[in-house]
Enzyme design. Structure first.
Site, PDB file in Angstrom:
ATOM      1  N   ASP A  33       0.845  -1.201   0.000  1.00 26.54           N
ATOM      2  CA  ASP A  33       0.000   0.000   0.000  1.00 26.54           C
ATOM      3  C   ASP A  33       0.878   1.247   0.000  1.00 26.54           C
ATOM      4  OD1 ASP A  33      -2.874   1.194   0.678  1.00 26.54           O
ATOM      5  OD2 ASP A  33      -1.383   2.261   1.876  1.00 26.54           O
ATOM      6  N   TYR A  38       3.234   9.844  -0.634  1.00 25.83           N
ATOM      7  CA  TYR A  38       4.317   9.273   0.187  1.00 25.83           C
ATOM      8  C   TYR A  38       5.679   9.496  -0.476  1.00 25.83           C
ATOM      9  CZ  TYR A  38       0.502   6.604   2.432  1.00 25.83           C
ATOM     10  OH  TYR A  38      -0.664   6.223   3.055  1.00 25.83           O
ATOM     11  N   LYS A  63      -2.643   5.855  -4.396  1.00 28.06           N
ATOM     12  CA  LYS A  63      -3.749   6.789  -4.132  1.00 28.06           C
ATOM     13  C   LYS A  63      -3.478   8.129  -4.805  1.00 28.06           C
ATOM     14  CE  LYS A  63      -3.582   4.760   0.499  1.00 28.06           C
ATOM     15  NZ  LYS A  63      -2.162   4.632   0.875  1.00 28.06           N
ATOM     16  N   HIS A  96      -7.434   9.532  -1.923  1.00 22.36           N
ATOM     17  CA  HIS A  96      -6.743   9.513  -0.626  1.00 22.36           C
ATOM     18  C   HIS A  96      -7.585  10.144   0.500  1.00 22.36           C
ATOM     19  CE1 HIS A  96      -2.383   9.257   1.011  1.00 22.36           C
ATOM     20  NE2 HIS A  96      -3.245   8.992   1.958  1.00 22.36           N
TER      21      HIS A  96
HETATM   22  P1  NDP Z   1       0.953   1.496  11.816  1.00 24.55           P
HETATM   23  O1  NDP Z   1      -0.225   1.390  12.695  1.00 24.55           O
HETATM   24  O2  NDP Z   1       1.227   0.433  10.817  1.00 24.55           O
HETATM   25  O3  NDP Z   1       2.204   1.663  12.800  1.00 24.55           O
HETATM   26  C1  NDP Z   1       3.498   1.857  12.334  1.00 24.55           C
HETATM   27  C2  NDP Z   1       4.369   2.145  13.531  1.00 24.55           C
HETATM   28  O4  NDP Z   1       4.470   0.995  14.357  1.00 24.55           O
HETATM   29  C3  NDP Z   1       5.773   2.514  13.133  1.00 24.55           C
HETATM   30  O5  NDP Z   1       6.243   3.468  14.073  1.00 24.55           O
HETATM   31  C4  NDP Z   1       6.546   1.195  13.293  1.00 24.55           C
HETATM   32  O6  NDP Z   1       7.887   1.464  13.608  1.00 24.55           O
HETATM   33  C5  NDP Z   1       5.830   0.561  14.448  1.00 24.55           C
HETATM   34  N1  NDP Z   1       5.813  -0.904  14.380  1.00 24.55           N
HETATM   35  C6  NDP Z   1       5.378  -1.679  13.360  1.00 24.55           C
HETATM   36  N2  NDP Z   1       5.459  -2.990  13.672  1.00 24.55           N
HETATM   37  C7  NDP Z   1       5.962  -3.061  14.915  1.00 24.55           C
HETATM   38  C8  NDP Z   1       6.275  -4.134  15.772  1.00 24.55           C
HETATM   39  N3  NDP Z   1       6.089  -5.402  15.413  1.00 24.55           N
HETATM   40  N4  NDP Z   1       6.785  -3.848  17.005  1.00 24.55           N
HETATM   41  C9  NDP Z   1       6.968  -2.564  17.390  1.00 24.55           C
HETATM   42  N5  NDP Z   1       6.687  -1.500  16.616  1.00 24.55           N
HETATM   43  C10 NDP Z   1       6.193  -1.740  15.375  1.00 24.55           C
HETATM   44  O7  NDP Z   1       0.909   2.962  11.128  1.00 24.55           O
HETATM   45  P2  NDP Z   1       0.888   3.534   9.643  1.00 24.55           P
HETATM   46  O8  NDP Z   1       0.455   4.932   9.746  1.00 24.55           O
HETATM   47  O9  NDP Z   1       2.173   3.290   8.952  1.00 24.55           O
HETATM   48  O10 NDP Z   1      -0.263   2.715   8.909  1.00 24.55           O
HETATM   49  C11 NDP Z   1      -0.033   1.578   8.093  1.00 24.55           C
HETATM   50  C12 NDP Z   1      -0.197   1.925   6.633  1.00 24.55           C
HETATM   51  O11 NDP Z   1      -1.493   2.447   6.374  1.00 24.55           O
HETATM   52  C13 NDP Z   1       0.733   3.055   6.152  1.00 24.55           C
HETATM   53  O12 NDP Z   1       2.064   2.662   6.043  1.00 24.55           O
HETATM   54  C14 NDP Z   1       0.059   3.437   4.869  1.00 24.55           C
HETATM   55  O13 NDP Z   1       0.346   2.494   3.837  1.00 24.55           O
HETATM   56  C15 NDP Z   1      -1.414   3.373   5.292  1.00 24.55           C
HETATM   57  N6  NDP Z   1      -1.907   4.691   5.737  1.00 24.55           N
HETATM   58  C16 NDP Z   1      -2.920   5.270   5.013  1.00 24.55           C
HETATM   59  C17 NDP Z   1      -3.429   6.502   5.347  1.00 24.55           C
HETATM   60  C18 NDP Z   1      -4.517   7.090   4.544  1.00 24.55           C
HETATM   61  O14 NDP Z   1      -4.813   8.290   4.727  1.00 24.55           O
HETATM   62  N7  NDP Z   1      -5.154   6.352   3.665  1.00 24.55           N
HETATM   63  C19 NDP Z   1      -2.878   7.265   6.482  1.00 24.55           C
HETATM   64  C20 NDP Z   1      -1.834   6.571   7.210  1.00 24.55           C
HETATM   65  C21 NDP Z   1      -1.403   5.333   6.853  1.00 24.55           C
HETATM   66  P3  NDP Z   1       9.138   1.055  12.667  1.00 24.55           P
HETATM   67  O15 NDP Z   1       8.811   1.393  11.256  1.00 24.55           O
HETATM   68  O16 NDP Z   1      10.248   1.880  13.243  1.00 24.55           O
HETATM   69  O17 NDP Z   1       9.325  -0.425  12.878  1.00 24.55           O
END
Ligand code: NDP
Length: 261
Positions: A33, A38, A63, A96
């Site tokens: 995704d 991004y 998006k 988006h």
């Molecule tokens: P998430 O809920 O996926 O959380 C990501 C965070 O959690 C990062 O800080 C990551 O740190 C940490 N993390 C992930 N896995 C672990 C683990 N196993 N243990 C500990 N920490 C962990 O947040 P996102 O906002 O990234 O949401 C996921 C996806 O959704 C996005 O990447 C994007 O593709 C989509 N999205 C869509 C939006 C929209 O408006 N349509 C808005 C926001 C997101 P680290 O990377 O340092 O491991």
């Protein structure tokens, strides 16, 4: 569409995005995704290409950015995304955010992209029920997906119920509460019973609610950990505990307010 995919929000264009997507594909994810905004579509595309995985086994979402919304500008933005991703088509193309006064024209462009078979399915993101009702007044194609912020402390039950009644799949962004829900002691206690991490328990909760879930990480070990969720099942009691954690607190912006930022 795979139920568990990989998100790349805030993953830096270049070596970080290339490595993260390459790792994700290596450990078994088949859905990625991304989004024009991004700024990492080129590295995502390169990692996809270099993986050697047949295109038809992958499910790629991108998006249209808010400042590209409108009919002609969306068609142009889509062409740019395809070029950056080095793809002939995407599997899912999303609006988006519901940009007021524009999202209906944007949707007409997505319908055209769908008719041309350049996107296998089309959908929306960050649409409240009232945005959906408004869009459906004129839409010729019903969105297949609504991607919204959703995690245990923002469980979005009314939106999920409405989408289910309209046969629209719900995809959870920020599925781990963007990290915030990972500190929850109740979820930690549940994880200890199964020998699973908090992240794995939360991802399992999404899957058992028939949600599509796209956790993000830039760390190899976490990318792999988040995919190891098919060897256990939460009991109804544990699901109920997770369901009880909702506080309606958003980590991201409310889709009714983002225009004002
Ligand atoms: P998430 O809920 O996926 O959380 C990501 C965070 O959690 C990062 O800080 C990551 O740190 C940490 N993390 C992930 N896995 C672990 C683990 N196993 N243990 C500990 N920490 C962990 O947040 P996102 O906002 O990234 O949401 C996921 C996806 O959704 C996005 O990447 C994007 O593709 C989509 N999205 C869509 C939006 C929209 O408006 N349509 C808005 C926001 C997101 P680290 O990377 O340092 O491991």
């Amino acid at each position: 569409m795979p139920r568990l995919g990989f998100g790349v929000f805030k993953v830096q264009e270049g070596s970080e995005a290339y490595a993260a997507v390459s790792t994700a594909l290596k450990v078994g994810y088949r859905a990625i995704d991304t989004a024009a905004v991004y700024g990492n579509e080129e590295s995502v595309g390169k990692a996809i290409k270099d993986s050697g995985i047949p295109r038809e086994e992958l499910f790629i979402t991108t998006k249209v950015a808010n400042d590209q919304q409108g009919y002609d500008s969306t068609l142009q933005a889509f062409a740019t995304s395809l070029e950056k991703l080095q793809l002939d088509y995407v599997d899912l193309y999303l609006i988006h955010w519901p940009v007021k006064g524009k999202y209906k024209d944007t949707w007409r462009a997505l319908e055209e992209i769908y008719r041309l078979k350049k996107a296998r399915v089309i959908g929306v993101s960050n649409f409240h029920i009232h945005h959906m009702e408004d869009l459906l007044k004129d839409a010729e194609v019903v969105p297949a997906v609504n991607q919204i912020e959703l995690h245990p402390t923002l469980s979005q039950v009314p939106v999920r119920t409405w989408m289910q009644e309209h046969d629209i799949a719900v995809e959870s962004w920020g599925p781990l509460g963007q990290g915030a829900d990972l500190k929850n002691p109740h979820i930690l206690a549940i994880g200890e019973k199964y020998g699973k991490s908090v992240a794995q328990v939360i991802i399992r909760w999404h899957l058992q609610h028939n949600l599509i879930v796209i956790p993000k990480s830039v760390h190899e070990q976490r990318i792999a950990e988040n995919f190891q969720v098919f060897d256990f099942e939460l009991t109804a009691e544990d699901m109920a505990v997770l369901d009880s954690l909702n506080t309606d607190d958003r980590q991201g912006t409310n889709p009714d307010d983002f225009d004002k930022r």
